[in-house]
Design an enzyme around this catalytic site. Structure first.
Site, mmCIF file in Angstrom:
data_model
loop_
_atom_site.group_PDB
_atom_site.id
_atom_site.type_symbol
_atom_site.label_atom_id
_atom_site.label_comp_id
_atom_site.label_asym_id
_atom_site.label_seq_id
_atom_site.Cartn_x
_atom_site.Cartn_y
_atom_site.Cartn_z
ATOM 1 C CB SER A 256 28.041 -91.396 -20.789
ATOM 2 O OG SER A 256 26.864 -90.518 -20.625
ATOM 3 C CG ASP B 4 29.736 -83.411 -24.205
ATOM 4 O OD1 ASP B 4 28.860 -83.095 -23.199
ATOM 5 O OD2 ASP B 4 30.254 -84.692 -24.236
ATOM 6 C CG HIS C 9 28.547 -86.138 -20.854
ATOM 7 N ND1 HIS C 9 28.740 -86.339 -22.210
ATOM 8 C CD2 HIS C 9 28.104 -87.225 -20.512
ATOM 9 C CE1 HIS C 9 28.115 -87.557 -22.488
ATOM 10 N NE2 HIS C 9 27.635 -88.159 -21.783
#
Length: 538
Positions: A210, A510, A513
């Site tokens: 991610s 968040d 990340h």
């Protein structure tokens, strides 16, 4: 007096004057002779070769001026009165004071010419005025007459790096290989240096999870939180599958190299002329079946490195059916291997697996990375960069989930030591593997990207890079009534979550990340290492 007698007298006077001048020395103290100065022992054969030519010169220099430290307290006071390291001039016996720190001379200059670029190397010796001598060297790079970079190394340590028209001061500590300490440096310190003029990267092939996915998750998992606002709003004004408020590290690399953004592999409308992104949110280094069988970790999907490697091979065969053409393209391209492996550990940590299990996972993760790299090299890749893991103990999600009242669990910057120690162990093992690969493939440039060090540098000097010091451990987007703005049941993008007003001032987006601003700063810190992967092989 006859003419011959005058000549004899003149000759005698000249001989006497010369002899007196040669024997002129500083007076001794307390009738004690000057001890022979002690030279620092060379640390290696290389140092010995650099110093030996100056040994006689330094001995003569020290004998002329500057008393030894071994003369005692009385001698030091006398020297202080006259001037340490002074030098006697004339018959009057007066002493002149020399500066305590002085660069003496350039010893050697080595010029290397490669592809319109001159590399200069110079060695210098300097003294502190008290009989202690050190040496250093200067590396400078000039591209067609324009200064690109200057590197100064003193006593075996990198102390100054000059880039473009400005200079950044670096020192390297044991815990952080990327250490920016200049008070004058700003977070845009490389903006004025057009790297794309000096390095031409044909394409970038990205593997990872991610932290690198630029849109594959939108097709494999449409309900994922990264496919919803406020993700992507800072740059794209819409979600693009990137787990950030804007650009990722791979995007920042591409922009610094004057390339287009790298499209996701599963985006069939993407432009693949400058590379492909195979990273997927939630991807692991190990296969899902292996994680379940060996560590009892069950996953709902499998986007491991082995699958991404299959995609990579499929893309190459479809775009470059000719083997020689395929290898030529790869030889001019850059392969980014991650960051990858962190999800293997995240799943285990979040399941509260014993720490011994986490350490037992590391060799398998490292082997998966190594196997993938070797297969990519066999396909023709010659420029590969392998990032390490982040200091997960500094991420808000870990600080919230594993919060404890035991202050001994935290380090000097209030990060959880246990989890950072594991990340460092993974990174250490990864670097050892990279060294082995470099020896096995001497014609392939394989470099390590220190994500741990770059992130920690930003974390320790947040205000220097334009971040809010008081919010560096707080997620910009999230929910929950706690100092980290993190709630595992109320993640960013869910109803009821809030987004900070100034997104640029936050390091974390968040809780897991990073923000676009953090990615941009990290890219600038890491780009010199990244470029080494592209320049080390002709």
């Amino acid at each position: 007096m006859t003419r011959s007698e005058k000549r004899k007298k003149k000759k005698k006077d000249t001989t006497t004057t010369t002899t007196t001048h040669l024997r002129l020395q500083p007076p001794t103290l307390n009738n004690q002779p000057h001890p022979t100065p002690r030279l620092p022992a060379p640390s290696s054969d290389h140092d010995n070769q650099q110093r030996c030519g100056w040994r006689r010169w330094r001995l003569r220099r020290r004998r002329k001026g500057g008393a030894s430290e071994e003369r005692g307290e009385a001698a030091e006071k006398e020297e202080e009165r006259r001037g340490v390291g002074g030098e006697r001039r004339g018959d009057s016996g007066q002493w002149r004071r020399r500066p305590r720190r002085v660069v003496v001379v350039l010893v050697e200059v080595v010029v290397v010419f490669i592809k319109f670029t001159f590399f200069f190397r110079s060695t210098f010796f300097y003294s502190d005025g008290g009989g202690r001598w050190s040496w250093g060297c200067v590396w400078s790079t000039v591209l067609v007459g324009r200064l690109v970079a200057v590197i100064v190394i003193v006593d075996g340590r990198l102390v100054v790096v000059g880039v473009g028209d400005g200079c950044l001061s670096y020192t390297f500590a044991d815990e952080n290989s990327i250490k920016l300490v200049s008070e004058d440096a700003q977070h845009n310190f490389l903006d004025d240096l057009p790297f794309h003029r000096y390095v031409k990267v044909n394409a970038i092939y990205q593997f990872g999870d991610s932290f690198s996915d630029t849109g594959n998750v939108m097709l494999v998992d449409p309900s994922n939180k990264c496919n919803k606002l406020p993700y992507g709003q800072a740059y794209f004004d819409k979600p693009t599958g990137r787990c950030s408020n804007g650009l990722l590290l791979i995007d920042s690399y591409a922009k610094l190299l004057d390339m287009s953004l790298i499209d996701a592999y599963l985006n069939k409308d993407g432009n693949y002329t400058q590379g492909v992104n195979f990273a997927v949110v939630g991807a692991t280094a190990l296969d899902a079946s292996f994680l379940e069988k060996s560590f009892n970790i069950s996953l709902t999907s499998n986007f491991s490195l082995s699958l991404q490697l299959t995609w990579f091979k499929s893309h190459l065969h479809s775009f470059y059916p000719n083997v020689s053409e395929r290898r030529r393209n790869l030889a001019k391209s850059l392969v980014l291997m991650g960051e990858v492996g962190s999800n293997d550990y995240n799943y285990a940590f979040f399941l509260r697996k014993p720490l011994s299990i986490l350490y037992n996972m590391v060799p398998y993760v490292i082997q998966a990375i190594r196997t993938t790299v070797e297969e990519i090299i066999d396909l023709g890749a010659t420029h590969i960069a392998i990032p390490g893991n982040f200091p997960i103990g500094c991420l808000p999600i870990y600080l919230r989930l594993f919060k404890t009242n035991d202050l001994n669990m935290y380090d000097e910057v209030k990060c959880l030591k246990k989890y950072n120690t594991h990340s460092k162990y993974h990174n250490d093992q990864l670097q050892k593997t990279i060294i082995e690969l470099q020896k096995k493939y001497p014609n392939v440039a394989i470099v390590y990207l220190d994500y741990f060090g770059a992130f920690k540098e930003i974390f320790q000097h947040a205000s220097l890079f334009g971040f809010d010091e008081s919010a560096k451990q707080t997620a910009c987007c999230g929910g929950g009534d706690n100092e980290y703005n993190v709630d595992i049941k109320l993640t960013c993008g869910s109803e009821g979550t809030v987004v900070c007003k100034n997104q640029q001032s936050h390091i974390s987006w968040d809780g897991v990340h990073l923000t676009q601003s953090t990615h941009q700063v990290m890219a600038k810190l890491l780009l010199p290492s990244l470029l080494r992967a592209y320049q080390n092989v002709a």
